[in-house]
Design a protein around this motif. Structure first.
Motif, PDB file in Angstrom:
ATOM      1  N   VAL A 218     120.821  84.546 126.092  1.00 26.04           N
ATOM      2  CA  VAL A 218     120.309  84.990 124.792  1.00 26.04           C
ATOM      3  C   VAL A 218     118.808  84.733 124.686  1.00 26.04           C
ATOM      4  N   LEU A 219     118.371  83.542 125.101  1.00 28.87           N
ATOM      5  CA  LEU A 219     116.941  83.212 125.030  1.00 28.87           C
ATOM      6  C   LEU A 219     116.101  84.186 125.849  1.00 28.87           C
ATOM      7  N   GLU A 220     116.647  84.662 126.946  1.00 27.93           N
ATOM      8  CA  GLU A 220     115.922  85.601 127.806  1.00 27.93           C
ATOM      9  C   GLU A 220     115.676  86.928 127.089  1.00 27.93           C
ATOM     10  N   LEU A 221     116.499  87.239 126.081  1.00 25.05           N
ATOM     11  CA  LEU A 221     116.382  88.504 125.360  1.00 25.05           C
ATOM     12  C   LEU A 221     115.527  88.395 124.094  1.00 25.05           C
ATOM     13  N   MET A 222     115.126  87.183 123.732  1.00 21.63           N
ATOM     14  CA  MET A 222     114.325  87.006 122.515  1.00 21.63           C
ATOM     15  C   MET A 222     112.860  87.361 122.780  1.00 21.63           C
ATOM     16  N   PRO A 223     112.177  87.988 121.785  1.00 19.93           N
ATOM     17  CA  PRO A 223     110.802  88.463 122.001  1.00 19.93           C
ATOM     18  C   PRO A 223     109.813  87.317 122.228  1.00 19.93           C
ATOM     19  N   LYS A 224     109.063  87.404 123.313  1.00 23.44           N
ATOM     20  CA  LYS A 224     108.105  86.351 123.673  1.00 23.44           C
ATOM     21  C   LYS A 224     106.850  86.391 122.792  1.00 23.44           C
ATOM     22  N   GLU A 225     106.591  87.529 122.145  1.00 25.16           N
ATOM     23  CA  GLU A 225     105.382  87.662 121.318  1.00 25.16           C
ATOM     24  C   GLU A 225     105.529  86.986 119.958  1.00 25.16           C
ATOM     25  N   ALA A 226     106.736  86.608 119.586  1.00 20.36           N
ATOM     26  CA  ALA A 226     106.983  86.027 118.265  1.00 20.36           C
ATOM     27  C   ALA A 226     106.644  84.540 118.229  1.00 20.36           C
ATOM     28  N   PHE A 227     106.485  84.015 117.005  1.00 22.22           N
ATOM     29  CA  PHE A 227     106.321  82.571 116.808  1.00 22.22           C
ATOM     30  C   PHE A 227     107.654  82.035 116.301  1.00 22.22           C
ATOM     31  N   TYR A 228     108.128  80.919 116.878  1.00 27.79           N
ATOM     32  CA  TYR A 228     109.486  80.436 116.627  1.00 27.79           C
ATOM     33  C   TYR A 228     109.534  79.166 115.776  1.00 27.79           C
ATOM     34  N   PHE A 229     110.551  79.113 114.928  1.00 28.20           N
ATOM     35  CA  PHE A 229     110.933  77.899 114.224  1.00 28.20           C
ATOM     36  C   PHE A 229     112.316  77.540 114.764  1.00 28.20           C
ATOM     37  N   PHE A 230     112.342  76.628 115.730  1.00 33.86           N
ATOM     38  CA  PHE A 230     113.604  76.239 116.368  1.00 33.86           C
ATOM     39  C   PHE A 230     114.322  75.252 115.451  1.00 33.86           C
ATOM     40  N   THR A 231     115.596  75.540 115.141  1.00 33.37           N
ATOM     41  CA  THR A 231     116.294  74.690 114.187  1.00 33.37           C
ATOM     42  C   THR A 231     117.764  74.561 114.563  1.00 33.37           C
ATOM     43  N   GLN A 232     118.532  73.891 113.699  1.00 32.29           N
ATOM     44  CA  GLN A 232     119.963  73.732 113.946  1.00 32.29           C
ATOM     45  C   GLN A 232     120.729  73.885 112.640  1.00 32.29           C
ATOM     46  N   ALA A 233     121.935  74.438 112.751  1.00 34.02           N
ATOM     47  CA  ALA A 233     122.779  74.637 111.567  1.00 34.02           C
ATOM     48  C   ALA A 233     123.465  73.325 111.192  1.00 34.02           C
ATOM     49  N   SER A 234     124.005  73.291 109.984  1.00 27.03           N
ATOM     50  CA  SER A 234     124.627  72.066 109.475  1.00 27.03           C
ATOM     51  C   SER A 234     126.098  71.968 109.880  1.00 27.03           C
ATOM     52  N   VAL A 235     126.369  72.179 111.177  1.00 28.97           N
ATOM     53  CA  VAL A 235     127.735  72.032 111.713  1.00 28.97           C
ATOM     54  C   VAL A 235     127.675  71.183 112.983  1.00 28.97           C
ATOM     55  N   GLN A 236     128.788  70.551 113.320  1.00 22.86           N
ATOM     56  CA  GLN A 236     128.822  69.663 114.478  1.00 22.86           C
ATOM     57  C   GLN A 236     128.545  70.395 115.791  1.00 22.86           C
ATOM     58  N   ARG A 237     128.960  71.654 115.855  1.00 25.18           N
ATOM     59  CA  ARG A 237     128.811  72.422 117.101  1.00 25.18           C
ATOM     60  C   ARG A 237     127.365  72.843 117.373  1.00 25.18           C
ATOM     61  N   ALA A 238     126.498  72.677 116.389  1.00 27.93           N
ATOM     62  CA  ALA A 238     125.111  73.137 116.543  1.00 27.93           C
ATOM     63  C   ALA A 238     124.406  72.391 117.670  1.00 27.93           C
ATOM     64  N   MET A 239     123.680  73.144 118.492  1.00 30.45           N
ATOM     65  CA  MET A 239     122.857  72.503 119.518  1.00 30.45           C
ATOM     66  C   MET A 239     121.659  71.861 118.822  1.00 30.45           C
ATOM     67  N   PRO A 240     121.360  70.569 119.111  1.00 33.32           N
ATOM     68  CA  PRO A 240     120.214  69.904 118.480  1.00 33.32           C
ATOM     69  C   PRO A 240     118.933  70.706 118.683  1.00 33.32           C
ATOM     70  N   ALA A 241     118.144  70.814 117.618  1.00 33.93           N
ATOM     71  CA  ALA A 241     116.945  71.655 117.633  1.00 33.93           C
ATOM     72  C   ALA A 241     115.983  71.281 118.760  1.00 33.93           C
ATOM     73  N   GLU A 242     115.823  69.995 119.026  1.00 32.20           N
ATOM     74  CA  GLU A 242     114.902  69.546 120.078  1.00 32.20           C
ATOM     75  C   GLU A 242     115.320  70.085 121.441  1.00 32.20           C
ATOM     76  N   GLY A 243     116.604  69.954 121.747  1.00 37.02           N
ATOM     77  CA  GLY A 243     117.117  70.439 123.032  1.00 37.02           C
ATOM     78  C   GLY A 243     117.045  71.948 123.139  1.00 37.02           C
ATOM     79  N   PHE A 244     117.332  72.629 122.032  1.00 34.73           N
ATOM     80  CA  PHE A 244     117.258  74.097 122.004  1.00 34.73           C
ATOM     81  C   PHE A 244     115.817  74.554 122.238  1.00 34.73           C
ATOM     82  N   ALA A 245     114.870  73.870 121.592  1.00 39.05           N
ATOM     83  CA  ALA A 245     113.452  74.217 121.746  1.00 39.05           C
ATOM     84  C   ALA A 245     112.996  74.025 123.192  1.00 39.05           C
ATOM     85  N   ALA A 246     113.451  72.953 123.821  1.00 38.72           N
ATOM     86  CA  ALA A 246     113.066  72.687 125.220  1.00 38.72           C
ATOM     87  C   ALA A 246     113.560  73.803 126.134  1.00 38.72           C
TER      88      ALA A 246
END
Length: 342
Positions: A261-289
């Motif tokens: 999925v990350l490979e398909l996201m536009p590289k020209e955009a500016f990102y706000f990496f975050t996490q949803a309020s559920v246990q299954r959510a990937m932590p924002a820090e790890g997702f951003a990395a």
């Protein structure tokens, strides 16, 4: 579009608590059981049941339907369903049953089509592939955000759902309608037109390329796997041409094919990496990395409301903000834009 009454939910739990508590069912298993109970009590004419995950071992698979539909196949829930599209197709083919026609919406490789054909032969039924049926003569996304669909049998249709992927979904819907009519279900042409044009209003469906506000334009979409993002990528690339800047508020859950999925996201955009309020959510820090390793850049936000606040503060009138990556991200975002009665 009406929700199940709160009292029915409470009563169902009280009536069945002694049975299900020792079993410790999942939330989905319990709510599926409640849905079946409610549909029976309400004596519904038709129920549309969506599989939770896979199909073969899913809790919804106890029913014998009048039609089985498989929309498409992409890598999703790989730790449960398998690490190839063929293995996932096998799990999804588990809903194909004897004497119940099966419709496959979209297949892009012969090996996957063969899985469904073999499953149908083994079950003793017929499988149909919607993309081979010539159901649409012409289609395009209009400036209004609706789809213009020139159907072979029902003439001009206007699809209310936004999103490039809805063209594929329309073909699947038309294929399903034809099979239902062949089985004796009465579906007037006017009902088909009404259904396409007012699907959000009639069902309360949300998060399908849903425009939440203008100036700056804010859009959310629940696409959360490579199958959905191959279409979102097309649409976001188009939006980049129309807007000065594109801001992406994204997060995902742990059981997805995140790298694809990350490979398909536009590289020209500016990102706000975050996490949803559920246990299954990937932590924002790890997702951003992970995202940075795919050439994406931005800032980390600890919650969806925080990410939205920062994005709105940064975006100008001619910019666009996209919210997605996960159904749960969209669920956290919607209350901030929609009034309670909506």
């Amino acid at each position: 579009g009406q929700k199940i009454p709160r009292e029915y939910v409470i009563d169902f739990v009280e009536r069945n608590r002694s049975f299900f508590e020792p079993l410790q069912p999942s939330f989905f298993e319990l709510t599926s059981s409640m849905a079946f109970d409610y549909f029976r009590a309400e004596k519904v004419d038709y129920a549309v049941i969506e599989v939770g995950m896979g199909g073969r071992l899913d809790s919804t698979n106890i029913i014998t339907p009048i039609l089985s539909i498989i929309t498409n196949i992409s890598l999703d829930h790989t730790q449960f369903l398998g690490d190839t599209v063929e293995k996932i197709a096998f799990e999804k083919a588990g809903i194909i049953k004897k004497d119940v026609p099966a419709l496959v919406g979209e297949v892009d490789r012969d090996s996957v089509a063969r899985v469904f054909t073999d499953a149908a032969v083994k079950a003793g039924t017929q499988v149909y592939f919607a993309q081979d049926e010539g159901l649409l003569k012409e289609s395009y996304l209009m400036d209004t955000g609706k789809w213009y669909l020139d159907s072979a049998e029902y003439g001009q249709l206007f699809g209310e759902l936004g999103g490039v992927v809805q063209f594929r979904n329309a073909i699947t819907v038309l294929g399903a309608i034809n099979l239902l009519k062949a089985a004796g279900v009465d579906i007037p042409a006017e009902a088909i037109r009404e259904g396409f044009e007012h699907v959000v209003e009639l069902t309360g469906l949300m998060g399908r390329w849903q425009v939440l506000q203008q100036n700056p334009k804010v859009v959310c979409d629940t696409g959360h796997n490579a199958g959905g993002w191959q279409y979102l990528q097309i649409q976001l690339d188009d939006e980049l041409k129309r807007h000065k800047h594109l801001y992406m508020i994204v997060g995902m859950v742990n059981d997805k094919d995140i790298n694809s999925v990350l490979e398909l996201m536009p590289k020209e955009a500016f990102y706000f990496f975050t996490q949803a309020s559920v246990q299954r959510a990937m932590p924002a820090e790890g997702f951003a990395a992970l995202a940075v390793s795919h050439g994406l850049s931005g800032v980390v936000c600890d919650s969806v409301p925080s990410a939205i606040e920062k994005a709105l503060a940064r975006a100008g009138q001619d910019d666009m903000i996209f919210i997605g990556g996960s159904t749960f991200i969209v669920a956290d975002a919607l209350p901030l834009f929609l009034k309670e009665n909506e």
